[in-house]
Enzyme design. Structure first.
Site, PDB file in Angstrom:
ATOM      1  CG  HIS A 154      -1.047   9.105   3.393  1.00  0.00           C
ATOM      2  ND1 HIS A 154      -1.124   7.743   3.685  1.00  0.00           N
ATOM      3  CD2 HIS A 154      -0.631   9.692   4.529  1.00  0.00           C
ATOM      4  CE1 HIS A 154      -0.764   7.545   4.942  1.00  0.00           C
ATOM      5  NE2 HIS A 154      -0.454   8.712   5.476  1.00  0.00           N
ATOM      6  NE  ARG A 173      -3.485   2.313   2.846  1.00  0.00           N
ATOM      7  CZ  ARG A 173      -3.190   3.197   3.799  1.00  0.00           C
ATOM      8  NH1 ARG A 173      -2.147   3.013   4.597  1.00  0.00           N
ATOM      9  NH2 ARG A 173      -3.946   4.268   3.965  1.00  0.00           N
ATOM     10  CE1 TYR A 183       0.276   3.061  13.589  1.00  0.00           C
ATOM     11  CE2 TYR A 183      -1.619   4.358  12.920  1.00  0.00           C
ATOM     12  CZ  TYR A 183      -0.435   3.726  12.613  1.00  0.00           C
ATOM     13  OH  TYR A 183       0.034   3.739  11.332  1.00  0.00           O
ATOM     14  CG  ASN A 208      -4.802   3.688   8.795  1.00  0.00           C
ATOM     15  OD1 ASN A 208      -4.914   2.640   8.169  1.00  0.00           O
ATOM     16  ND2 ASN A 208      -4.426   4.821   8.233  1.00  0.00           N
ATOM     17  CD  GLU A 265      -1.349   4.250   8.108  1.00  0.00           C
ATOM     18  OE1 GLU A 265      -1.073   4.711   9.244  1.00  0.00           O
ATOM     19  OE2 GLU A 265      -1.487   4.967   7.107  1.00  0.00           O
ATOM     20  CD  GLU A 319      -4.502   7.982   9.637  1.00  0.00           C
ATOM     21  OE1 GLU A 319      -4.182   6.897  10.134  1.00  0.00           O
ATOM     22  OE2 GLU A 319      -3.884   9.045   9.866  1.00  0.00           O
TER      23      GLU A 319
END
Length: 438
Positions: free
Chosen positions: A110, A67, A286, A284, A344, A155
């Protein structure tokens, strides 16, 4: 699907080569105090010149999916102008990707908006929509037959809320009305990309990527539970609900009040255009977020409480169970069986190159435990179809510059030498086995 992710501004460098013009991040990096150490993306990982080496390394480690994002300022250097040199770079990159047996996922946006567009108001100016249309249409016309997976927007929260609301990211504005206007225009661009993909009859899969968190209230009090709902509305629901349900959350519209000015940036037909979930949702993830109500001057009147150990080098709490909870929540409330991809997931750690090796046991454990959470979700029937580790290379980490390392490949920025970390070799074994080591 086992993959790895990068983004153009974070790795490419060659900021003034090949017909590329400045992006908002090139400008932002020059503002004193905005980026750690005054770092910038002029060279970054020099991927523009070293892409063959990088793709070969992906192949060597056993990755089959890659990606990446395209730099808008490389493709459209001025209004209505297509830079053939920029198009040719990505054509050469795709040559390498294909020859290495990798399947590409192309992210259209992005965060590296052309500075010439920002000079017109950037994401707050509705004219951005037609400029995005030309950009996305150009890429689909040139590469539509070569791309199996399209990511529309990466995002949108960060590009809008952090860019125009908090000012932590480019262009560094602090105006909530601008932030919510920008968010709306970003989501419309997702819809425009969906329309173009369909109109052009492309066969690949297409979807948006949202950064999402599982939000926990700090206590069982009504105030903290309400604060958690606001945080969820701010980060998750404000972006997921328009895409999946064709509406903005009413409780958040009411809470924002004058900051959204009656949602006057929403025009007739906008929500219908945005309301296109596509073929998959990229997530994504985290860290989780724990909040309590606070009578402060913040937009949400809450504060994030101190995390428990362990944390990453960014101070983010490591909480894999929250990824499982988030996936369950997303499937129940949004995707309803639509494929999900972790586009991600990874961790910044204090990596050191010692005698040619990087023993990043903390990152390896982080990835292992989050994959275990993914596996639990899949075992229960969850439609998670792939995992892309962030990031392939240590790179320019936005406002943190080069001070934080997310890569499974160590980059010596002085020499540009690449060294696979312990986590890269471990992931190579996981991919080969298509299973976690017992």
């Amino acid at each position: 699907i086992w993959g790895t992710s990068t983004s153009s501004f974070q790795i490419e460098g060659a900021a003034a080569e090949g017909g590329r013009v400045p992006s908002v991040w090139d400008t932002f990096c020059r503002i004193p105090g905005k980026v750690v150490n005054g770092d910038h993306g002029d060279i970054a990982c020099d991927h523009y010149h070293r892409y063959r080496e990088d793709i070969a390394l992906m192949k060597q480690l056993g990755f089959r999916y890659y990606r990446f994002s395209v730099a808008w300022p490389r493709i459209i250097p001025a209004p209505g102008v297509v830079n053939e040199e920029g198009v040719e770079f990505y054509s050469r990159l795709l040559d390498e990707v294909e020859q290495a047996g990798l399947t590409p996922m192309l992210t259209l946006f992005h965060w590296d908006l052309p500075q010439w567009l920002q000079d017109m108001g950037g994401w707050t100016n509705r004219e951005v929509l037609e400029h995005f249309r030309l950009y996305a249409s150009t890429l689909m016309d040139r590469f539509g037959h070569r791309i199996s997976w399209w990511n529309t927007i990466n995002e949108p929260y960060c590009a809008s809320i952090l860019g125009y609301g908090t000012g932590e990211h480019a262009p560094g504005h602090q105006n909530w009305y601008e932030a919510f206007t920008a968010a709306h225009h970003l989501l419309i661009c997702h819809g425009i990309a969906m329309d173009l993909h369909r109109e052009k009859g492309l066969s690949g899969q297409i979807g948006i990527t949202l950064n999402m968190e599982h939000v926990d209230a700090a206590s069982a009090s009504d105030e903290d539970i309400a604060a958690a709902a606001r945080r969820d509305g701010f980060l998750n629901r404000w972006f997921a609900e328009p895409v999946f349900h064709g509406r903005y959350p009413e409780d958040m519209i009411a809470w924002y009040g004058e900051h959204v000015r009656g949602m006057d940036f929403v025009q007739e037909g906008d929500l219908e255009r945005i309301h296109q979930p596509g073929d998959f949702l990229g997530i994504n993830y985290y860290a989780r977020c724990v909040v309590k109500a606070a009578a402060n001057d913040s937009l949400l009147q809450l504060e994030q409480i101190k995390f428990t150990e362990p944390v990453t080098d960014l101070g983010w709490e490591i909480h894999p169970d929250s990824l499982y909870k988030l996936l369950k929540h997303v499937e129940q409330n949004y995707t309803k069986g639509l494929p999900i991809f972790i586009t991600e997931n990874g961790a910044a750690m204090k990596d050191e190159l010692v005698e040619g090796e990087v023993q990043d046991t903390g990152r390896q454990q982080y990835i292992h435990d989050h994959l275990a959470a993914c596996h639990r979700f899949i075992q229960e029937g969850g439609q998670l179809k792939g995992y892309y580790v962030w990031s392939f290379l240590d790179n320019f980490e936005w406002a943190f510059g080069y001070s934080k390392r997310f890569g499974i490949i160590y980059v010596d920025y002085a020499t540009q030498q690449r060294t696979p970390k312990q986590s890269a070799h471990w992931m190579s074994r996981v991919i080969a086995a298509n299973a976690l080591e017992q």
